[in-house]
Design a protein around this motif. Structure first.
Motif, PDB file in Angstrom:
ATOM      1  N   ALA A  22       0.924  -1.270  -0.047  1.00  0.00           N
ATOM      2  CA  ALA A  22      -0.005  -0.006  -0.040  1.00  0.00           C
ATOM      3  C   ALA A  22       0.802   1.226   0.036  1.00  0.00           C
ATOM      4  N   GLN A  23       0.568   2.333  -0.739  1.00  0.00           N
ATOM      5  CA  GLN A  23       1.198   3.318  -1.019  1.00  0.00           C
ATOM      6  C   GLN A  23       0.351   4.739  -0.894  1.00  0.00           C
ATOM      7  N   ALA A  24      -0.888   4.495  -0.872  1.00  0.00           N
ATOM      8  CA  ALA A  24      -1.682   5.529  -0.679  1.00  0.00           C
ATOM      9  C   ALA A  24      -3.092   5.146  -0.173  1.00  0.00           C
ATOM     10  N   ALA A  25      -3.552   6.290   0.620  1.00  0.00           N
ATOM     11  CA  ALA A  25      -4.835   5.746   1.520  1.00  0.00           C
ATOM     12  C   ALA A  25      -5.767   6.781   1.225  1.00  0.00           C
ATOM     13  N   VAL A  26      -7.208   6.819   0.982  1.00  0.00           N
ATOM     14  CA  VAL A  26      -8.060   7.670   0.998  1.00  0.00           C
ATOM     15  C   VAL A  26      -9.126   7.700   1.993  1.00  0.00           C
ATOM     16  N   LYS A  27      -9.503   8.524   2.549  1.00  0.00           N
ATOM     17  CA  LYS A  27     -10.705   8.507   3.377  1.00  0.00           C
ATOM     18  C   LYS A  27     -11.970   8.860   2.868  1.00  0.00           C
ATOM     19  N   LEU A  28     -13.076   8.162   2.863  1.00  0.00           N
ATOM     20  CA  LEU A  28     -14.217   8.292   2.316  1.00  0.00           C
ATOM     21  C   LEU A  28     -15.450   8.332   3.548  1.00  0.00           C
ATOM     22  N   VAL A  29     -16.400   8.991   3.254  1.00  0.00           N
ATOM     23  CA  VAL A  29     -17.651   8.892   4.369  1.00  0.00           C
ATOM     24  C   VAL A  29     -18.709   8.520   3.543  1.00  0.00           C
ATOM     25  N   ILE A  30     -19.399   7.476   4.685  1.00  0.00           N
ATOM     26  CA  ILE A  30     -20.552   6.915   4.083  1.00  0.00           C
ATOM     27  C   ILE A  30     -21.667   7.475   5.023  1.00  0.00           C
ATOM     28  N   ALA A  31     -22.533   8.437   4.413  1.00  0.00           N
ATOM     29  CA  ALA A  31     -23.405   9.315   5.336  1.00  0.00           C
ATOM     30  C   ALA A  31     -24.804   9.098   4.626  1.00  0.00           C
ATOM     31  N   GLY A  32     -25.793   9.920   5.617  1.00  0.00           N
ATOM     32  CA  GLY A  32     -27.286   9.410   5.483  1.00  0.00           C
ATOM     33  C   GLY A  32     -28.126   9.337   6.282  1.00  0.00           C
ATOM     34  N   GLY A  33     -29.235   9.448   6.537  1.00  0.00           N
ATOM     35  CA  GLY A  33     -30.356   9.535   7.664  1.00  0.00           C
ATOM     36  C   GLY A  33     -30.286   8.174   8.474  1.00  0.00           C
ATOM     37  N   PHE A  34     -31.078   8.046   9.278  1.00  0.00           N
ATOM     38  CA  PHE A  34     -31.328   6.702  10.074  1.00  0.00           C
ATOM     39  C   PHE A  34     -31.702   5.582   9.465  1.00  0.00           C
ATOM     40  N   ASP A  89      -3.146  -3.115  -5.391  1.00  0.00           N
ATOM     41  CA  ASP A  89      -2.137  -3.460  -4.259  1.00  0.00           C
ATOM     42  C   ASP A  89      -1.391  -2.160  -3.793  1.00  0.00           C
ATOM     43  N   LYS A  90      -1.842  -1.085  -4.271  1.00  0.00           N
ATOM     44  CA  LYS A  90      -1.224   0.304  -3.772  1.00  0.00           C
ATOM     45  C   LYS A  90      -2.266   1.349  -3.176  1.00  0.00           C
ATOM     46  N   LEU A  91      -3.588   1.107  -3.428  1.00  0.00           N
ATOM     47  CA  LEU A  91      -4.492   2.167  -3.132  1.00  0.00           C
ATOM     48  C   LEU A  91      -5.404   1.333  -2.019  1.00  0.00           C
ATOM     49  N   VAL A  92      -5.563   2.099  -0.927  1.00  0.00           N
ATOM     50  CA  VAL A  92      -6.621   1.525   0.090  1.00  0.00           C
ATOM     51  C   VAL A  92      -7.492   2.542   0.516  1.00  0.00           C
ATOM     52  N   LEU A  93      -8.736   2.243   0.751  1.00  0.00           N
ATOM     53  CA  LEU A  93      -9.800   3.311   1.124  1.00  0.00           C
ATOM     54  C   LEU A  93     -10.315   3.014   2.653  1.00  0.00           C
ATOM     55  N   TYR A  94     -10.276   3.979   3.280  1.00  0.00           N
ATOM     56  CA  TYR A  94     -10.699   3.994   4.718  1.00  0.00           C
ATOM     57  C   TYR A  94     -12.211   4.546   4.786  1.00  0.00           C
ATOM     58  N   LEU A  95     -13.149   3.661   5.157  1.00  0.00           N
ATOM     59  CA  LEU A  95     -14.587   3.985   5.119  1.00  0.00           C
ATOM     60  C   LEU A  95     -14.859   4.437   6.517  1.00  0.00           C
ATOM     61  N   PHE A  96     -15.623   5.708   6.696  1.00  0.00           N
ATOM     62  CA  PHE A  96     -16.199   6.068   7.960  1.00  0.00           C
ATOM     63  C   PHE A  96     -17.690   6.405   7.654  1.00  0.00           C
ATOM     64  N   GLY A  97     -18.500   5.561   8.554  1.00  0.00           N
ATOM     65  CA  GLY A  97     -19.795   5.662   8.551  1.00  0.00           C
ATOM     66  C   GLY A  97     -20.347   6.571   9.675  1.00  0.00           C
ATOM     67  N   THR A  98     -21.139   7.609   9.113  1.00  0.00           N
ATOM     68  CA  THR A  98     -21.574   8.507  10.232  1.00  0.00           C
ATOM     69  C   THR A  98     -23.101   8.011  10.912  1.00  0.00           C
ATOM     70  N   VAL A 119     -20.219   8.954   0.079  1.00  0.00           N
ATOM     71  CA  VAL A 119     -21.520   8.488  -0.443  1.00  0.00           C
ATOM     72  C   VAL A 119     -22.617   8.791   0.478  1.00  0.00           C
ATOM     73  N   VAL A 120     -23.703   9.284  -0.290  1.00  0.00           N
ATOM     74  CA  VAL A 120     -24.990   9.659   0.591  1.00  0.00           C
ATOM     75  C   VAL A 120     -25.816   8.533   0.081  1.00  0.00           C
ATOM     76  N   LEU A 121     -26.358   7.649   1.101  1.00  0.00           N
ATOM     77  CA  LEU A 121     -27.051   6.598   0.937  1.00  0.00           C
ATOM     78  C   LEU A 121     -28.499   7.289   1.106  1.00  0.00           C
ATOM     79  N   VAL A 122     -29.392   6.816   0.164  1.00  0.00           N
ATOM     80  CA  VAL A 122     -30.834   7.324   0.168  1.00  0.00           C
ATOM     81  C   VAL A 122     -31.848   6.250   0.131  1.00  0.00           C
ATOM     82  N   ASP A 123     -33.046   6.218   0.842  1.00  0.00           N
ATOM     83  CA  ASP A 123     -34.060   5.448   0.900  1.00  0.00           C
ATOM     84  C   ASP A 123     -35.130   6.307   0.368  1.00  0.00           C
ATOM     85  N   THR A 124     -35.716   5.757  -0.633  1.00  0.00           N
ATOM     86  CA  THR A 124     -36.931   6.314  -1.676  1.00  0.00           C
ATOM     87  C   THR A 124     -38.110   6.543  -0.647  1.00  0.00           C
TER      88      THR A 124
END
Length: 206
Positions: A22-34, A89-98, A119-124
């Motif tokens: 691993a050479q690079a890491a990216v922080k991503l957020v998983i967001a949305g309502g209850f 092999d080189k890129l890792v994603l760190y996922l943070f759920g709100t 990512v904004v998760l949606v419930d129709t």
């Protein structure tokens, strides 16, 4: 100094260790309502045992929390969810759920700090809860994609109709998904990474 009576602190499991390539890491957020599926998404796609901060829902939340789906949902995230996925092999994603409950939204600022995208998760069945989520991301300048979680009893609409209802810009990706499935959740993350790549190429990614 060795203390024979002390407890040994266990190290990380072998499968949880970060790949040595691993050479690079990216922080991503998983967001949305209850109850839109954030914890499920992190859990389904994470290559490590996910960290969750779920607590049992109690009577004290009545009249305070969003109780949609409370007849089947007994726990709620009170701080964050955390997982990790290697996309190469080189890129890792760190996922943070709100956390989804509004009374825990004060924690969002810290979770958004340093995030490259979301990512904004949606419930129709409850599109209205998505507006505050997207508004907060826009205020912080965090690019996002919208993922429509396909609940079995939720109404289905054409994606362009949902784009209009959510007042999404034409270039913001919107995709259907089933967060219970690893492949589907991974597709959402790859959609976000491609969107971020496009923004970077056009100079719109700060």
């Amino acid at each position: 100094m060795d203390f024979k009576g002390s407890d040994t602190v266990p190290g990380p499991r072998a499968e949880d260790r970060l790949p040595h390539t691993a050479q690079a890491a990216v922080k991503l957020v998983i967001a949305g309502g209850f109850g839109v599926g954030k914890t499920t998404m992190v859990g389904s796609v994470s290559e490590i045992r996910p960290l969750t901060t779920e607590e049992t829902m109690t009577q004290a939340g009545i009249g305070v929390d969003d109780d949609f789906g409370s007849e089947t949902k007994s726990a709620t995230t009170v701080a964050m969810d955390f997982g990790r996925i290697s996309v190469s092999d080189k890129l890792v994603l760190y996922l943070f759920g709100t956390p989804g409950q509004e009374r825990f939204w004060f924690l969002w600022n810290g979770l958004f700090e340093g995030a490259l995208g979301a990512v904004v998760l949606v419930d129709t069945r409850r599109l209205e809860v998505s507006f505050d989520v997207m508004g907060r991301l826009e205020e912080r300048g965090v690019p996002f994609v919208v993922a429509v979680n396909a609940f079995p009893d939720a109404p289905r609409y054409p994606l362009e109709q949902l784009r209009t209802a959510l007042d999404l810009a034409a270039d913001v990706p919107i995709i259907e998904c089933d967060v219970r499935r690893r492949a589907s959740s991974r597709d959402v993350l790859m959609t976000l990474m491609r969107f971020l790549h496009t923004l970077a190429l056009t100079g719109r990614l700060s």
